[in-house]
Design a protein around this motif. Structure first.
Motif, PDB file in Angstrom:
ATOM      1  N   VAL A   7       0.885  -1.174   0.000  1.00 43.73           N
ATOM      2  CA  VAL A   7       0.000   0.000   0.000  1.00 43.73           C
ATOM      3  C   VAL A   7       0.917   1.217   0.000  1.00 43.73           C
ATOM      4  CG1 VAL A   7      -1.940   1.150   1.111  1.00 43.73           C
ATOM      5  CG2 VAL A   7      -1.637  -1.323   1.383  1.00 43.73           C
ATOM      6  N   ALA A   8       1.060   1.872  -1.148  1.00 44.60           N
ATOM      7  CA  ALA A   8       2.059   2.929  -1.319  1.00 44.60           C
ATOM      8  C   ALA A   8       1.399   4.257  -1.642  1.00 44.60           C
ATOM      9  CB  ALA A   8       3.040   2.555  -2.428  1.00 44.60           C
ATOM     10  N   GLY A   9       1.952   5.327  -1.069  1.00 44.34           N
ATOM     11  CA  GLY A   9       1.447   6.662  -1.356  1.00 44.34           C
ATOM     12  C   GLY A   9       2.050   7.263  -2.604  1.00 44.34           C
ATOM     13  N   ARG A  11       3.992   6.416  -6.437  1.00 41.32           N
ATOM     14  CA  ARG A  11       4.177   5.372  -7.438  1.00 41.32           C
ATOM     15  C   ARG A  11       5.601   4.820  -7.426  1.00 41.32           C
ATOM     16  NH1 ARG A  11       1.185   3.340 -11.135  1.00 41.32           N
ATOM     17  NH2 ARG A  11      -0.423   4.896 -10.680  1.00 41.32           N
ATOM     18  N   GLN A  12       6.574   5.700  -7.267  1.00 42.43           N
ATOM     19  CA  GLN A  12       7.959   5.254  -7.260  1.00 42.43           C
ATOM     20  C   GLN A  12       8.229   4.273  -6.117  1.00 42.43           C
ATOM     21  OE1 GLN A  12      10.801   8.424  -6.901  1.00 42.43           O
ATOM     22  NE2 GLN A  12      12.563   7.108  -7.315  1.00 42.43           N
ATOM     23  N   THR A  13       7.660   4.567  -4.955  1.00 45.60           N
ATOM     24  CA  THR A  13       7.831   3.667  -3.802  1.00 45.60           C
ATOM     25  C   THR A  13       7.176   2.323  -4.063  1.00 45.60           C
ATOM     26  OG1 THR A  13       7.892   5.528  -2.255  1.00 45.60           O
ATOM     27  CG2 THR A  13       7.338   3.365  -1.351  1.00 45.60           C
ATOM     28  N   GLY A  14       5.946   2.354  -4.540  1.00 44.46           N
ATOM     29  CA  GLY A  14       5.235   1.106  -4.805  1.00 44.46           C
ATOM     30  C   GLY A  14       5.950   0.231  -5.806  1.00 44.46           C
ATOM     31  N   GLU A  15       6.395   0.842  -6.905  1.00 47.97           N
ATOM     32  CA  GLU A  15       7.054   0.068  -7.951  1.00 47.97           C
ATOM     33  C   GLU A  15       8.406  -0.467  -7.479  1.00 47.97           C
ATOM     34  OE1 GLU A  15       7.103   2.758 -11.232  1.00 47.97           O
ATOM     35  OE2 GLU A  15       4.988   2.383 -11.765  1.00 47.97           O
ATOM     36  N   ARG A  16       9.115   0.315  -6.662  1.00 56.38           N
ATOM     37  CA  ARG A  16      10.424  -0.129  -6.174  1.00 56.38           C
ATOM     38  C   ARG A  16      10.284  -1.347  -5.265  1.00 56.38           C
ATOM     39  NH1 ARG A  16      13.852   1.505  -1.784  1.00 56.38           N
ATOM     40  NH2 ARG A  16      12.400   3.153  -1.162  1.00 56.38           N
ATOM     41  N   VAL A  30      -0.022  -4.043  -5.772  1.00 57.80           N
ATOM     42  CA  VAL A  30       0.134  -2.684  -5.244  1.00 57.80           C
ATOM     43  C   VAL A  30      -1.190  -1.945  -5.346  1.00 57.80           C
ATOM     44  CG1 VAL A  30       1.424  -0.522  -5.368  1.00 57.80           C
ATOM     45  CG2 VAL A  30       2.536  -2.644  -6.041  1.00 57.80           C
ATOM     46  N   VAL A  31      -1.559  -1.248  -4.257  1.00 54.94           N
ATOM     47  CA  VAL A  31      -2.676  -0.305  -4.290  1.00 54.94           C
ATOM     48  C   VAL A  31      -2.144   1.029  -3.779  1.00 54.94           C
ATOM     49  CG1 VAL A  31      -4.451  -2.070  -4.023  1.00 54.94           C
ATOM     50  CG2 VAL A  31      -3.463  -1.001  -1.980  1.00 54.94           C
ATOM     51  N   TRP A  32      -2.916   2.098  -3.993  1.00 56.50           N
ATOM     52  CA  TRP A  32      -2.356   3.439  -3.813  1.00 56.50           C
ATOM     53  C   TRP A  32      -3.031   4.269  -2.738  1.00 56.50           C
ATOM     54  CZ3 TRP A  32       2.072   3.214  -6.156  1.00 56.50           C
ATOM     55  CH2 TRP A  32       2.210   2.360  -7.267  1.00 56.50           C
ATOM     56  N   MET A  49       1.317  -7.530   4.584  1.00 58.55           N
ATOM     57  CA  MET A  49       1.016  -6.226   4.013  1.00 58.55           C
ATOM     58  C   MET A  49       2.125  -5.249   4.366  1.00 58.55           C
ATOM     59  SD  MET A  49      -3.121  -6.045   4.611  1.00 58.55           S
ATOM     60  CE  MET A  49      -3.226  -4.462   3.808  1.00 58.55           C
ATOM     61  N   VAL A  50       2.623  -4.535   3.357  1.00 61.73           N
ATOM     62  CA  VAL A  50       3.614  -3.487   3.535  1.00 61.73           C
ATOM     63  C   VAL A  50       2.892  -2.169   3.284  1.00 61.73           C
ATOM     64  CG1 VAL A  50       5.784  -2.500   2.699  1.00 61.73           C
ATOM     65  CG2 VAL A  50       5.512  -4.991   2.838  1.00 61.73           C
ATOM     66  N   VAL A  51       2.798  -1.331   4.318  1.00 57.55           N
ATOM     67  CA  VAL A  51       1.898  -0.181   4.286  1.00 57.55           C
ATOM     68  C   VAL A  51       2.679   1.121   4.491  1.00 57.55           C
ATOM     69  CG1 VAL A  51      -0.133   0.891   5.332  1.00 57.55           C
ATOM     70  CG2 VAL A  51       0.034  -1.615   5.203  1.00 57.55           C
ATOM     71  N   ASP A  52       2.447   2.078   3.600  1.00 56.75           N
ATOM     72  CA  ASP A  52       3.058   3.398   3.695  1.00 56.75           C
ATOM     73  C   ASP A  52       2.322   4.213   4.763  1.00 56.75           C
ATOM     74  OD1 ASP A  52       4.100   5.918   3.308  1.00 56.75           O
ATOM     75  OD2 ASP A  52       3.963   5.855   1.122  1.00 56.75           O
ATOM     76  N   LEU A  53       3.002   4.493   5.865  1.00 59.02           N
ATOM     77  CA  LEU A  53       2.369   5.234   6.967  1.00 59.02           C
ATOM     78  C   LEU A  53       2.152   6.698   6.644  1.00 59.02           C
ATOM     79  CD1 LEU A  53       4.188   3.644  10.036  1.00 59.02           C
ATOM     80  CD2 LEU A  53       1.972   3.035   9.050  1.00 59.02           C
TER      81      LEU A  53
END
Length: 254
Positions: A7-9, A11-16, A30-32, A49-53
């Motif tokens: 769960v990335a805020g 796009r660059q983070t999610g794709e990496r 990946v969801v945004w 789950m890996v979540v962008d805080l």
């Protein structure tokens, strides 16, 4: 294959992270935003789950509660990513049940290693203590020793199942189950009973699963040295097991 929802805020983070985890053998999606996270989890059941805080201002905490409310995901492990060191944020993540929080822009290796540790922890069942019977039958005693080594070798390989291909966990499960069943059955049979044709047939079928599935996994490319050695040992144990059964057959027909 273990499934990870990212769960990335950004796009660059999610794709990496998706690329890094995919290269390490994880199946990823990946969801945004938090809304997409809940919608995804209503249809799928990720293992981690890996979540962008950094999404905390967009309803993240209530969305996490929504995910926890889905029966199959009540205990799914969360791993957090944070772009800044914010103690209050870390405390909220801890209260929400996050396993760990990592700097977003650091190497993804720390996250991968944490996921691997969680995989190993969650896939290691509590082994039932088995005290092998010692009898007057030397052949039966040796089969028990071989079966014990099969069970112990399989246990030592359990943390490496992600190396064994898409069907590897299922195939390896057959090896583990067969080893335990063989050991259990050997402790229940009478001394000098291996002259019985039907009993030998049962054991041949059971050990055949260990041999066959170990050989299938050995055909996978990219196995570590430890996996190759362990699977080869399983195959050698199986061969000795069958040799002892053959000797018992020869004695029975002599």
């Amino acid at each position: 294959m273990n499934r990870v929802l990212i769960v990335a805020g950004e796009r660059q983070t999610g794709e990496r992270y998706q690329q890094a985890l995919g290269q390490d053998g994880f199946q990823t999606a990946v969801v945004w935003n938090p809304i997409q996270m809940v919608e995804f989890c209503r249809q799928h059941s990720p293992d981690f789950m890996v979540v962008d805080l950094d999404l905390s201002e967009l309803g993240l905490w209530s969305a996490l509660q929504g995910v926890r409310g889905i029966g199959t995901l009540a205990n799914v492990p969360f791993f957090g990513l944070a772009s800044t060191a914010n103690q209050q944020l870390f405390e909220k993540a801890k209260a929400a049940g996050f396993v760990s929080v990592f700097p977003t822009h650091d190497s993804s290796r720390q996250v991968i290693e944490a996921l691997r540790r969680e995989v190993d922890r969650s896939s290691t069942p509590v082994e039932e203590e088995v005290n092998d019977v010692v009898s007057r039958d030397p052949s039966l005693n040796r089969l028990r020793e071989v079966a014990r080594d099969i069970v112990q070798t399989a246990a030592s390989l359990r943390g490496r199942v992600t190396e064994y291909g898409e069907d590897g966990p299922e195939l390896f499960g057959y090896i583990e189950n067969s080893g335990r069943e063989i050991r259990k059955k050997l402790n229940s049979v009478a001394d000098f009973s291996l002259h019985d044709k039907e009993l030998r047939h049962d054991f041949r079928n059971m050990i055949g699963s260990v041999t066959g599935f170990a050989e299938l996994i050995l055909m996978e490319s990219g196995l570590s040295y430890e996996s190759t050695q362990g699977l080869t040992r399983l195959r050698e144990n199986s061969r000795e097991f069958v040799d002892i059964l053959d000797m018992q057959k020869a004695e029975a027909t002599a």
